[in-house]
Design a protein around this motif. Structure first.
Motif: not given
Length: 347
Positions: A311-316
């Motif tokens: 699970v990652r954020d919008i920036d990976g």
């Protein structure tokens, strides 16, 4: 499946439409189709549309196309003609195999007249295309998801570290219900590589609860390898199906969020091991699975064999546990992309 046919030639492999085939008989039937296609000049790596009703010819045709070194593209016979035409043109299919010979197709009945029942000697590499499933097209034109032999064999690897392998090793007889154009159909016939018996519901049994219940009563399958929660709920509302449901020892659900009350009911009213399975078409049917023992703790489970899920954020960047983000899936199960759509594949 060739190795399994050599290992257990006389064991039951497929039950469908009142017909029962052993592993040897199914393998020979698939070989007839493969050798007939080869004689007609089909080249390895060709794309072949499959338009066959739900019976042993369908399974034999899929296996035969793979044995000929080609990729199969399954078509739901209830598709609108416009969608069929689009898939045929977009996939650049070299042949159509059907059971009525329409649309300039090859009739599977004629292919089965082939006398050569030997395994064809065709070179197939892990990265060769095995099948293409077309997306619904809800956000534009349908896209052909390219699944390779490597993708498939990874999912069904016979290895102690593969949780799916442990699940199949406990089964004896699986009920195949998924529509052929849904990627979950792979879970319906690949149990053949584990030596299991597959009960393929015919066109009527796949739609009519009364006919399906009779099939379950007669054949006593112990595994339902995939159904959506909403479909399972609908079935369980039928008194006769509910009564026959006790024959299942393994039930896998997925494709939708799993309701707690449904799982609680199944766990309380059956002895089946219940699995939640998850994965988009682009990751070869499923990438995660979890055996559910508590309806209050529903997750899609951990990544399967040779898969990675983060699970990652919008920036990976990877997020800590409990923080919402995007699910990133990697590993051997990730498809090669969309057919002839490089931009979409890069996305």
């Amino acid at each position: 499946s060739i190795r399994q046919a050599e290992k257990t030639p006389d064991n039951p492999a497929l039950v469908s439409n009142g017909e029962k085939l052993t592993y040897s008989e199914l393998n020979q039937k698939a070989n007839r189709i493969a050798n007939a296609l080869i004689k007609k000049g089909i080249k390895p790596k060709s794309n072949v549309l499959v338009m066959i009703h739900r019976n042993s010819d369908l399974i034999a045709a899929i296996l035969g196309i793979l044995k000929a070194g080609c990729a199969y593209i399954p078509i739901d016979l209830e598709y609108p003609q416009e969608r069929i035409n689009y898939i045929y043109e977009n996939s650049e299919a070299d042949y159509i195999v059907s059971d009525d010979g329409s649309n300039n197709s090859l009739n599977v009945v004629d292919l089965l007249k082939e006398e050569n029942i030997e395994n064809p000697e065709v070179e197939i590499s892990p990265d060769d295309l095995a099948y293409m499933i077309y997306t619904s097209g809800s956000t534009g034109n349908p896209k052909g998801v390219m699944i390779s032999h490597k993708n498939i064999t990874n999912l069904f690897t016979h290895d102690d570290d593969n949780r799916l392998c442990h699940m199949y090793n406990g089964m004896n007889k699986t009920l195949a219900l998924s529509t052929v154009s849904f990627d979950a159909f792979l879970l319906d016939f690949m149990p053949l590589t584990f030596g299991l018996e597959v009960v393929l519901a015919n066109d009527s049994e796949a739609k009519n609860i009364t006919d399906l219940t009779k099939l379950i009563h007669d054949e006593k399958p112990d595994a339902l390898t995939f159904t959506t929660p909403s479909r399972l709920r609908e079935y369980l509302d039928n008194e006769q199906f509910n009564k026959e449901f006790s024959s299942f020892k393994y039930v896998a659900v997925g494709g939708e969020m799993v309701p707690q009350d449904l799982i609680a009911y199944v766990l309380e009213n059956s002895e089946a091991d219940v699995y939640n399975i998850y994965g988009p078409t682009e990751t070869t049917v499923i990438s995660n699975s979890c055996r559910i023992t508590d309806p209050n703790e529903l997750t899609v489970g951990k990544a399967l064999y040779n898969y990675v899920t983060d699970v990652r954020d919008i920036d990976g960047k990877i997020l800590p546990p409990g923080v919402m983000g995007e699910l990133y899936i990697g590993g051997y199960g990730v498809a090669g992309g969309y057919y002839k759509l490089d931009d979409k594949t890069k996305e």
